[in-house]
Design an enzyme around this catalytic site. Sequence first.
Site, PDB file in Angstrom:
ATOM      1  N   GLY A  55      -1.804  22.043  -0.183  1.00 42.27           N
ATOM      2  CA  GLY A  55      -1.776  22.378  -1.611  1.00 42.27           C
ATOM      3  C   GLY A  55      -2.969  21.735  -2.288  1.00 42.27           C
ATOM      4  O   GLY A  55      -3.996  21.470  -1.657  1.00 42.27           O
ATOM      5  N   ARG A  56      -2.803  21.458  -3.592  1.00 42.05           N
ATOM      6  CA  ARG A  56      -3.931  20.897  -4.362  1.00 42.05           C
ATOM      7  C   ARG A  56      -4.480  19.626  -3.708  1.00 42.05           C
ATOM      8  O   ARG A  56      -5.691  19.463  -3.527  1.00 42.05           O
ATOM      9  CB  ARG A  56      -3.468  20.566  -5.791  1.00 42.05           C
ATOM     10  CG  ARG A  56      -3.384  21.744  -6.728  1.00 42.05           C
ATOM     11  CD  ARG A  56      -2.860  21.278  -8.075  1.00 42.05           C
ATOM     12  NE  ARG A  56      -1.473  20.891  -7.935  1.00 42.05           N
ATOM     13  CZ  ARG A  56      -0.442  21.654  -8.269  1.00 42.05           C
ATOM     14  NH1 ARG A  56      -0.635  22.813  -8.828  1.00 42.05           N
ATOM     15  NH2 ARG A  56       0.788  21.247  -8.076  1.00 42.05           N
ATOM     16  N   ILE A  57      -3.577  18.694  -3.361  1.00 41.57           N
ATOM     17  CA  ILE A  57      -4.045  17.395  -2.863  1.00 41.57           C
ATOM     18  C   ILE A  57      -4.596  17.537  -1.438  1.00 41.57           C
ATOM     19  O   ILE A  57      -5.659  16.998  -1.118  1.00 41.57           O
ATOM     20  CB  ILE A  57      -2.916  16.337  -2.939  1.00 41.57           C
ATOM     21  CG1 ILE A  57      -2.460  16.172  -4.397  1.00 41.57           C
ATOM     22  CG2 ILE A  57      -3.393  14.991  -2.378  1.00 41.57           C
ATOM     23  CD1 ILE A  57      -1.201  15.328  -4.593  1.00 41.57           C
ATOM     24  N   GLU A  95      11.664   2.001  -1.689  1.00 42.34           N
ATOM     25  CA  GLU A  95      10.572   1.442  -2.491  1.00 42.34           C
ATOM     26  C   GLU A  95      11.205   0.575  -3.567  1.00 42.34           C
ATOM     27  O   GLU A  95      12.094   1.075  -4.262  1.00 42.34           O
ATOM     28  CB  GLU A  95       9.741   2.555  -3.130  1.00 42.34           C
ATOM     29  CG  GLU A  95       8.969   3.339  -2.088  1.00 42.34           C
ATOM     30  CD  GLU A  95       8.130   4.464  -2.663  1.00 42.34           C
ATOM     31  OE1 GLU A  95       8.060   4.596  -3.907  1.00 42.34           O
ATOM     32  OE2 GLU A  95       7.547   5.218  -1.875  1.00 42.34           O
ATOM     33  N   SER A 144       2.542  11.087   0.609  1.00 41.18           N
ATOM     34  CA  SER A 144       3.440  12.109   0.055  1.00 41.18           C
ATOM     35  C   SER A 144       4.730  11.452  -0.442  1.00 41.18           C
ATOM     36  O   SER A 144       4.771  10.972  -1.577  1.00 41.18           O
ATOM     37  CB  SER A 144       3.700  13.204   1.092  1.00 41.18           C
ATOM     38  OG  SER A 144       4.366  12.696   2.233  1.00 41.18           O
ATOM     39  N   ARG A 145       5.728  11.388   0.407  1.00 41.52           N
ATOM     40  CA  ARG A 145       6.964  10.700   0.075  1.00 41.52           C
ATOM     41  C   ARG A 145       7.457   9.973   1.326  1.00 41.52           C
ATOM     42  O   ARG A 145       7.327  10.496   2.450  1.00 41.52           O
ATOM     43  CB  ARG A 145       8.047  11.684  -0.390  1.00 41.52           C
ATOM     44  CG  ARG A 145       7.883  12.182  -1.812  1.00 41.52           C
ATOM     45  CD  ARG A 145       8.101  11.059  -2.842  1.00 41.52           C
ATOM     46  NE  ARG A 145       8.031  11.526  -4.214  1.00 41.52           N
ATOM     47  CZ  ARG A 145       6.926  11.516  -4.978  1.00 41.52           C
ATOM     48  NH1 ARG A 145       5.779  11.069  -4.487  1.00 41.52           N
ATOM     49  NH2 ARG A 145       6.979  11.923  -6.221  1.00 41.52           N
ATOM     50  N   HIS A 190       2.916   2.428  -3.476  1.00 38.43           N
ATOM     51  CA  HIS A 190       2.999   3.725  -4.165  1.00 38.43           C
ATOM     52  C   HIS A 190       2.049   3.770  -5.376  1.00 38.43           C
ATOM     53  O   HIS A 190       2.489   3.943  -6.514  1.00 38.43           O
ATOM     54  CB  HIS A 190       4.443   4.035  -4.587  1.00 38.43           C
ATOM     55  CG  HIS A 190       4.686   5.506  -4.780  1.00 38.43           C
ATOM     56  ND1 HIS A 190       5.917   6.108  -4.585  1.00 38.43           N
ATOM     57  CD2 HIS A 190       3.841   6.509  -5.154  1.00 38.43           C
ATOM     58  CE1 HIS A 190       5.820   7.394  -4.840  1.00 38.43           C
ATOM     59  NE2 HIS A 190       4.572   7.666  -5.185  1.00 38.43           N
ATOM     60  N   ALA A 229      -0.995   5.708  -5.292  1.00 38.01           N
ATOM     61  CA  ALA A 229      -2.036   6.717  -5.073  1.00 38.01           C
ATOM     62  C   ALA A 229      -2.557   7.313  -6.387  1.00 38.01           C
ATOM     63  O   ALA A 229      -3.740   7.602  -6.511  1.00 38.01           O
ATOM     64  CB  ALA A 229      -1.537   7.820  -4.153  1.00 38.01           C
TER      65      ALA A 229
HETATM   66  C1  GLV Z   1       3.642  10.377  -7.400  1.00 41.99           C
HETATM   67  O1  GLV Z   1       4.026  10.065  -6.312  1.00 41.99           O
HETATM   68  C2  GLV Z   1       3.895  11.627  -8.002  1.00 41.99           C
HETATM   69  O2  GLV Z   1       4.678  12.434  -7.458  1.00 41.99           O
HETATM   70  O3  GLV Z   1       3.351  11.880  -9.085  1.00 41.99           O
END
Ligand code: GLV
Length: 326
Positions: A157-159, A267, A237-238, A286, A288
């Site tokens: 996707g975008r990322i 987390e 991601s997650r 977390h 990013a």
């Molecule tokens: C961060 O993890 C987000 O989903 O924006």
Amino acid sequence: MTKPKVFVTRRLLEPGLSLVQEFCDAEIWPDPLPPSREELLRRVPGLDGLLTLLTDRVDAALLEAAGPGLKVVSNCAVGVDNVDVAAATARGLPVGNTPGVLTEATADMAFALLMAAARRLPEGEREVRTGGWKTWSLDYLLGADFAGATLGIVGFGRIGRAVARRAMGFGLRILFTDPAPASPEPGVEATPVDFDTLLRQSDFVSLHCPLTETTRGLMNAAAFARMKTTAILVNTSRGPVVDQAALYEALKSHRIFAAALDVTVPEPLPTDSPLLTLENCLIVPHIASASRRTRSEMSRMAAENLIAGLKGEMLPNCVNPEVYKE
Ligand code: GLV
């Protein structure tokens, strides 16, 4: 005219904070830590709008407690796995998120993590701090080469596509998997492959898929068994996309070379997590999307989604637009 009543589960950055305060009668949770479940349940009855962070679980019970007056849930994140979107949709309730603005920051972090793990920066830094660095030597802290290596991107996707753009500059060959038809940006060469091929051929695997029932535990023992022993896994991601027990085994036994994680389960990761005993596992909290402009833009977008929902307008970024269909 009375302003709509909203609860915001943490202090937003500007300009989001002022937008919400101008338009709404807002209760803003003042603590640095999120409200407990009990606090949330206590605060939602009678609300017109709810603005949450990814640390807040928004499920059917919470929506039920909020009552029929709730017009919008605005989540200040691109991922909405903390929100039961199906339950919101069933109530005709739009859910907002903050896509786009965090793409570059997250791709930057994926690359930072990849490079740090590949070139063993955390280990090197620990060596310097603890006096483990004795001399320059030819075989000291050897890491992975970038030029000519293969990067496998899971989720294009975008990322994922922004990571591919960066990878071009490092001379990487790029493979990707995505369930939806996806194409690279102009000037980027990336080849779609199946998951098995991606795991077997990649020197680096970077995860950019949402957390869904399909992707939960995607990186499990069977997946690690198919990777190169020199491979590096990056997860921005997650946390639940990776089976952490299997990752621990894969790293401990040197089944793969290293991992770099921005996201974990849970987390925060407890300081006695076995993963933290491993030299070849880099973990950050977390962060990013944690660049100044990105977080400010996320706050603005979350505020705009909230306000649009309160006005009865379509959210500028809505994850369940089907609520607007007759
Ligand atoms: C961060 O993890 C987000 O989903 O924006």
